[in-house]
Design an enzyme around this catalytic site. Structure first.
Site, PDB file in Angstrom:
ATOM      1  N   HIS A  84      52.044  26.437  19.432  1.00  0.00           N
ATOM      2  CA  HIS A  84      51.121  27.317  20.169  1.00  0.00           C
ATOM      3  C   HIS A  84      49.934  27.771  19.311  1.00  0.00           C
ATOM      4  O   HIS A  84      49.223  28.701  19.687  1.00  0.00           O
ATOM      5  CB  HIS A  84      51.830  28.556  20.735  1.00  0.00           C
ATOM      6  CG  HIS A  84      52.923  28.265  21.709  1.00  0.00           C
ATOM      7  ND1 HIS A  84      53.071  27.059  22.333  1.00  0.00           N
ATOM      8  CD2 HIS A  84      53.945  29.059  22.150  1.00  0.00           C
ATOM      9  CE1 HIS A  84      54.129  27.111  23.123  1.00  0.00           C
ATOM     10  NE2 HIS A  84      54.686  28.289  23.022  1.00  0.00           N
ATOM     11  N   ASN A 132      40.056  25.817  58.132  1.00  0.00           N
ATOM     12  CA  ASN A 132      38.790  25.238  58.596  1.00  0.00           C
ATOM     13  C   ASN A 132      38.405  24.009  57.776  1.00  0.00           C
ATOM     14  O   ASN A 132      37.229  23.703  57.604  1.00  0.00           O
ATOM     15  CB  ASN A 132      37.679  26.285  58.604  1.00  0.00           C
ATOM     16  CG  ASN A 132      37.554  27.005  57.275  1.00  0.00           C
ATOM     17  OD1 ASN A 132      38.101  26.568  56.264  1.00  0.00           O
ATOM     18  ND2 ASN A 132      36.829  28.116  57.272  1.00  0.00           N
ATOM     19  N   GLY A 177      34.638  36.733  41.863  1.00  0.00           N
ATOM     20  CA  GLY A 177      34.698  35.674  42.866  1.00  0.00           C
ATOM     21  C   GLY A 177      35.481  34.448  42.457  1.00  0.00           C
ATOM     22  O   GLY A 177      35.048  33.320  42.710  1.00  0.00           O
ATOM     23  N   ASP A 179      58.608  32.127  23.914  1.00  0.00           N
ATOM     24  CA  ASP A 179      59.495  32.457  22.798  1.00  0.00           C
ATOM     25  C   ASP A 179      58.989  33.595  21.930  1.00  0.00           C
ATOM     26  O   ASP A 179      59.774  34.254  21.254  1.00  0.00           O
ATOM     27  CB  ASP A 179      59.788  31.220  21.940  1.00  0.00           C
ATOM     28  CG  ASP A 179      58.537  30.540  21.413  1.00  0.00           C
ATOM     29  OD1 ASP A 179      57.451  30.812  21.934  1.00  0.00           O
ATOM     30  OD2 ASP A 179      58.668  29.718  20.486  1.00  0.00           O
ATOM     31  N   GLU A 222      31.353  27.091  50.113  1.00  0.00           N
ATOM     32  CA  GLU A 222      30.626  26.108  49.311  1.00  0.00           C
ATOM     33  C   GLU A 222      29.761  25.219  50.195  1.00  0.00           C
ATOM     34  O   GLU A 222      28.637  24.854  49.829  1.00  0.00           O
ATOM     35  CB  GLU A 222      31.616  25.242  48.515  1.00  0.00           C
ATOM     36  CG  GLU A 222      32.691  26.018  47.761  1.00  0.00           C
ATOM     37  CD  GLU A 222      32.147  26.787  46.573  1.00  0.00           C
ATOM     38  OE1 GLU A 222      30.918  26.938  46.466  1.00  0.00           O
ATOM     39  OE2 GLU A 222      32.962  27.263  45.767  1.00  0.00           O
ATOM     40  N   GLY A 251      38.589  23.062  54.520  1.00  0.00           N
ATOM     41  CA  GLY A 251      37.940  22.969  53.224  1.00  0.00           C
ATOM     42  C   GLY A 251      37.252  24.232  52.763  1.00  0.00           C
ATOM     43  O   GLY A 251      37.516  25.326  53.256  1.00  0.00           O
ATOM     44  N   ASP A 278      42.010  28.072  53.613  1.00  0.00           N
ATOM     45  CA  ASP A 278      42.971  27.010  53.294  1.00  0.00           C
ATOM     46  C   ASP A 278      42.723  26.410  51.916  1.00  0.00           C
ATOM     47  O   ASP A 278      43.672  26.118  51.171  1.00  0.00           O
ATOM     48  CB  ASP A 278      42.957  25.916  54.377  1.00  0.00           C
ATOM     49  CG  ASP A 278      41.567  25.438  54.771  1.00  0.00           C
ATOM     50  OD1 ASP A 278      40.578  25.850  54.123  1.00  0.00           O
ATOM     51  OD2 ASP A 278      41.461  24.653  55.734  1.00  0.00           O
TER      52      ASP A 278
END
Length: 571
Positions: A124, A478, A421, A38, A484, A480, A451
């Site tokens: 807000h 793959n 990253g 708004d 990591e 996941g 994915d």
């Protein structure tokens, strides 16, 4: 409506918001990303009459990513959010753009100046009457701030912010209160174009630096050129290209510098990233007696875990605001002018040969009977399939490291977020990049995303459909978060994801048969056939490919960098 005295004195009255939009159009912006709220709705009404198209993203974070991708292809972009709830959702994307030198004009629709002065308890807000708190949050990730509280100052502030955004190649923050947006300012100023030229170097200082550089260059036995991301961001690619051609020197890129040089040129020798370098590259770069480093960003992922072995004693660094020759630094010296003069004054050199770089499969894969798609097989194959002038986006993770193993055709634009990253960045970025590519001539846009990453920002596929964009999206399936896993938690449940039927997602978002094609690929033979399909490769519409790869497989450079990251995390 009555006209005040100040407005009657204007030769060509124009709304503040229209002045802002016409300046954006002047610097090349054609589409504006963001979401309505708004406090910016009235401002959005003025976009069409200024020649600007409203994109309308699915959320502000995605809009910020998309503005980032648009800017990397177009040169600059604009993002509009609403006060508080909207702008804060975009901060991660803006921080990434600041980190990686991407120019985004972030416009925030604010409550009226009267409401702010009165400290009204508005939605807000934090409920404490502080209307500066959100701007203060953005100050550290903006190279300029323009608070348009006074219409008399607005044109000057707008012009300065856009110029700073362009010159310094970083985000700027512009506040636009609802009442100020429609106040009148002098439109005649628009007849004077913005000065977007880089401040010239002091001629005497510049000549001295050039002479010092040339002294070491002409004395070197085996010098090399190493190009990185800031050569792209600070708009010296013409100078870099001419330097590479004129010198004939072996030329390498850092991972963030992919796409900065013509990789089809005979001088091109591959990617240098310390221990993660292409074959033969590390040996040549690290044995060189002079490295001409242009626009370097020596972050952990850009150096394969800080495995650079380049001594400052053998390095000349060129940057946007200084040149460093060995251990002597020359501040306030822009590399653009220095490089141009080096080209003009350079004697003929006798360069060493560059390593041979190709998209041929490694020996281990040439006669392999393996049917599964592995990274060592995939990325050279991708390199063979790419076309000149493609826009290639790779997500942080396996794709980001895998693309090092491709040799690009001429004119390819590479987009990745190696330093910041932020997982999921690439999907939003793909939307912005594909839109900019369409506006500039419809270059083919290709995304490689994992994915897990895709699940964070998949909504922007909806925006792609809405604007009839036709990227080719490869979702690497793959199971996941592979990057990591290689850092920590090989079998931990926090690195797992819920499997999706990825190729059905565009249909869920409303794509028709004419607007979308989906594929599922599980073997090398299937992917080879898809690459050979001329209709697929011509990118006639949005296409999404489920690219199934073995869990645990990753590019060698990723494995090395992940190991280094895991070690640092324990320190």
């Amino acid at each position: 409506m009555t006209t005040d005295i100040a407005t009657r004195e204007l030769r060509e009255p124009i709304d503040v918001v229209e002045y802002l939009y016409r300046r954006l159009y002047e610097v090349g912006v054609r589409s504006v990303h963001g979401l309505p709220g708004d406090y910016n709705l009235v401002a959005l009404d003025s976009l069409p009459k200024c020649g600007l198209k409203w994109v309308g993203n699915c959320n502000e974070l995605n809009a910020g990513y998309a503005a980032d991708g648009y800017a990397r292809v177009n040169g600059i972009s604009a993002l509009i959010t609403t006060f508080g709830v909207g702008e804060l959702s975009a901060l991660n994307a803006i921080a990434g753009a600041y980190s990686e030198f991407v120019p985004i004009v972030h416009i925030v629709g604010q409550p009226s100046t009267k409401s702010q002065r009165d400290g009204m308890l508005l939605h807000h807000t934090l409920g404490n009457g502080d209307f500066n708190v959100f701007a203060n949050m953005s100050a550290g990730i903006s190279c300029a701030m323009a608070k348009l509280n006074d219409p008399h100052e607005a044109p000057t502030l707008i012009d300065n912010a856009i110029r700073e955004c362009w010159i310094r190649s970083r985000p700027v923050y512009i506040t636009l209160p609802t009442d100020v947006a429609v106040k009148k300012v002098e439109g005649a100023r628009l007849k004077t174009p913005l000065d977007l030229s880089f401040p010239p170097n002091d001629p005497e200082r510049e000549d001295y630096v050039v002479d010092v550089v040339l002294k070491y260059l002409h004395a070197a036995k085996n010098p090399v050129i190493l190009v990185d991301a800031c050569a792209i961001r600070h708009r010296v690619l013409d100078e870099v290209h001419d330097f590479v051609v004129a010198s004939g020197l072996p030329t390498f890129v850092a991972p963030m510098g992919k796409g900065a040089v013509d990789e089809s040129h005979e001088n091109y020798g591959g990617v240098y990233a310390g221990d993660g370098s292409n074959a033969g590259v590390r040996e040549q770069v690290e044995s060189s007696d002079l490295i001409l480093s242009i626009g370097a960003i020596k972050s952990d992922f850009n150096t394969a875990g800080f495995t650079y072995r380049i001594g400052q004693l053998n390095t000349i660094d060129f940057h946007s605001n200084y040149v460093r020759v060995r251990y002597s630094e020359y501040p306030n010296t822009n590399m653009k002018g220095v490089l141009r003069k080096i080209i003009q004054k350079m004697n003929k050199l006798t360069p060493s040969p560059s390593p041979s770089v190709s998209n041929q499969l490694p020996d281990s894969e040439k006669d392999s009977s393996e049917e599964k798609i592995t990274h060592s097989w995939l990325w050279p194959s991708v390199g063979q399939w790419l076309k000149p002038n493609d826009v290639v986006i790779t997500e942080t993770g396996t794709a980001n490291f895998g693309i090092w193993e491709t040799r690009f055709p001429k004119g390819v634009t590479a987009i990745s977020q190696v330093l910041w990253g932020s997982i999921g960045y690439s999907v939003g970025s793909c939307q912005g990049a594909a839109l900019a590519a369409k506006e500039l001539g419809n270059h083919r846009t290709i995304l490689f995303v994992g994915d897990g990453s895709f699940q964070l920002t998949a909504q922007e596929v909806s925006t792609m459909i809405k604007h009839k964009l036709n990227p080719i999206i490869f979702v690497i399936c793959n199971e996941g978060y592979e990057i990591e896993r290689h850092i920590h938690g090989w079998s931990a449940d926090y690195n797992e994801i819920q499997p999706w039927s990825f190729k059905d997602i565009p249909v869920t978002y409303g794509a028709t048969e004419e607007e979308y094609k989906g594929y599922q690929v599980k073997t090398r033979e299937e992917l080879t056939a898809l690459f050979a399909d001329e209709t697929f490769s011509s990118a006639p519409c949005l296409q999404l490919v489920e690219l199934h790869m073995p869990r645990g497989d990753a590019p060698l450079a990723l494995k090395m960098t992940a190991t280094a990251a895991a070690s640092r995390n324990k320190e």
